[in-house]
Design a protein around this motif. Sequence first.
Motif, short mmCIF file in Angstrom:
data_model
loop_
_atom_site.label_atom_id
_atom_site.label_comp_id
_atom_site.label_asym_id
_atom_site.label_seq_id
_atom_site.Cartn_x
_atom_site.Cartn_y
_atom_site.Cartn_z
N GLU A 199 2.53 11.44 -4.93
CA GLU A 199 3.64 11.66 -6.03
C GLU A 199 4.59 10.41 -5.98
OE1 GLU A 199 5.33 15.63 -6.24
OE2 GLU A 199 4.54 16.08 -4.16
N LEU A 200 4.68 9.71 -4.99
CA LEU A 200 5.64 8.57 -5.02
C LEU A 200 4.82 7.24 -4.69
CD1 LEU A 200 8.69 10.26 -3.39
CD2 LEU A 200 7.97 10.12 -6.00
N ASP A 201 5.09 6.85 -3.72
CA ASP A 201 4.15 5.49 -3.30
C ASP A 201 3.44 5.38 -2.13
OD1 ASP A 201 6.28 4.94 -1.89
OD2 ASP A 201 7.23 3.45 -3.09
N ILE A 202 3.30 6.67 -1.34
CA ILE A 202 2.40 6.68 -0.24
C ILE A 202 1.14 7.11 -0.36
CG2 ILE A 202 2.63 7.88 2.17
CD1 ILE A 202 5.67 8.19 1.82
N VAL A 203 0.36 6.55 0.22
CA VAL A 203 -1.16 7.01 0.42
C VAL A 203 -1.60 7.14 1.69
CG1 VAL A 203 -3.47 5.96 -0.41
CG2 VAL A 203 -1.45 4.99 -1.61
N ILE A 204 -2.50 8.31 1.86
CA ILE A 204 -3.12 8.66 3.01
C ILE A 204 -4.31 8.63 2.93
CG2 ILE A 204 -3.24 10.57 4.63
CD1 ILE A 204 -0.32 9.32 4.53
N PHE A 205 -5.15 8.10 3.84
CA PHE A 205 -6.68 8.13 3.75
C PHE A 205 -7.22 8.08 5.03
CE2 PHE A 205 -5.16 3.70 3.42
CZ PHE A 205 -6.17 3.21 3.99
N ALA A 206 -8.44 8.36 5.33
CA ALA A 206 -9.45 8.22 6.29
C ALA A 206 -10.85 8.15 6.08
CB ALA A 206 -8.94 9.37 7.46
N LEU A 207 -11.83 7.77 7.14
CA LEU A 207 -13.26 7.82 6.75
C LEU A 207 -13.45 9.23 7.16
CD1 LEU A 207 -14.55 4.44 8.03
CD2 LEU A 207 -14.37 5.35 5.83
#
Length: 493
Positions: free
Chosen positions: A393-401
């Motif tokens: 929504e803003l500028d945070i990205v969450i990710f994983a394999l």
Amino acid sequence: MAIRKISTRKASASKSASKSATAHKSNTDRKSSPLNSEHLEFLSNVLRMLSKGFEHLPEFKNDVPGSQRLEDVLISTAERLRDNYPYFHPLYAGQMLKPPHPVAQLAYAVAMTINPNNHALDGGRATSAMEKEAVLQIAAMFGWTKFLGHLCGGGTMANLEALWVAGQSAPAKTILASSQSHYTHERISKVLQLSFEIIATDARGRIDLKLLEKRLTHGDVGTVVVTMGTTAIGSVDPLHEILALRTKYNFRIHADAAYGGYFTLLENLEPDTQKAFAAVGEADSIAIDPHKHGLQPYGCGCILFKDPAAGRWYKHNSPYTYFTSTDMHLGEISLECSRPGAAAAALWATQKLLPLTKRGEFAQGLARGREAARALYQRLQADERFTTTLAPELDIVIFALRAESVSTTSLLSRHIFEAAAKRDLHLALAGLPVDLFPNLPPGMKRDRQTITCLRSVLMKPGHFDWLDQIWQRILLSVADAQNTIERISSPGK
């Protein structure tokens, strides 16, 4: 162990657009430094100009203890400070550490030579006026012209003052906040001895409106904390919908916009997010941190109250402090006493250079960081090896394999984090509920309730130009992590 090997064929991100490549080259042509020689020359010239303002004073000998060893100690200090992550560089894409604008650094240094204290006008005449002007400009972002507000040490102090006023205004009533709200709200409530309860979030990481209304029916809620950008995943609570509940159940709203507040200047947010930020001016109090997106050094927070009458709770008497003027001293509306006037000077200078206007240079820089986050998210979505939370929504990205189990994915995240750091790409780790990941493989073993994932805050405008570099380092770090896991899993090979 079901882990896909990295494919060089899939590393399409290595195709650099000519514009991005040019921008990268222009960055690498210069030495990496938060300040350059031109900035330091500005500082020297401005300090000489400042000194002229005091030339009428009788000359005195300024005997500085240890002056002969000053250079040696400063060199030692610089050597110690090199043991830091490069927070100012685009390859630092981890925590919320946005470099202060050079004008803020320089204005802070200039003001610090006088060392004003913005508690009383006698201690910070010029900087108290600068603080009032700067805070007025922040309040104007939310449409406020009549309000009570001041700067403070940061979001924690801003939220403390908001909840303190909430407790004074509605004694013996409960504070509510979402499970994704900042942890300081619960700690602050304990300090203030206020009743505090957590409301679970929905699948998007926002406060669950149905659960919120169910709790409001008890009639004992005094304040609801609405988070305008959670610091874990960047979710924005639906303030525009919570306002309807306030009409029905009569409670105060505190907008914790410490992280996300400046996004009210943007006009291309998702529709629900845009509506939420458009409603911030309807809150009873607002916390915002200029030292996050406002390009300021730590610590610089800000608390605003819509009703100026909130000042009655601050009323106190200090005849040896407030004696130079009948005008309002900032200490009269603040729980903190001594505060650095240099922080006010830095903020004032920054907003003079980059006004807080929609479509202005400041807003464009904010939008550029958000676009970087969205672009990284799109690359992650296009690569079937990754799993993500919702679009930023803003500028945070969450990710994983993706892997055979949550615990394996969590282990991979830690290895990727370490491998990326060896390539000078600094990410962050976060432990989040598995429910926030809507696209986990159906066959993935849920052997843990939380998943350790990689978290990146792309809050620098330069992150957009460096996205190819960031992406390439992520892919190489993924390969390293997979190889490490395979060696652990097959020690005899």
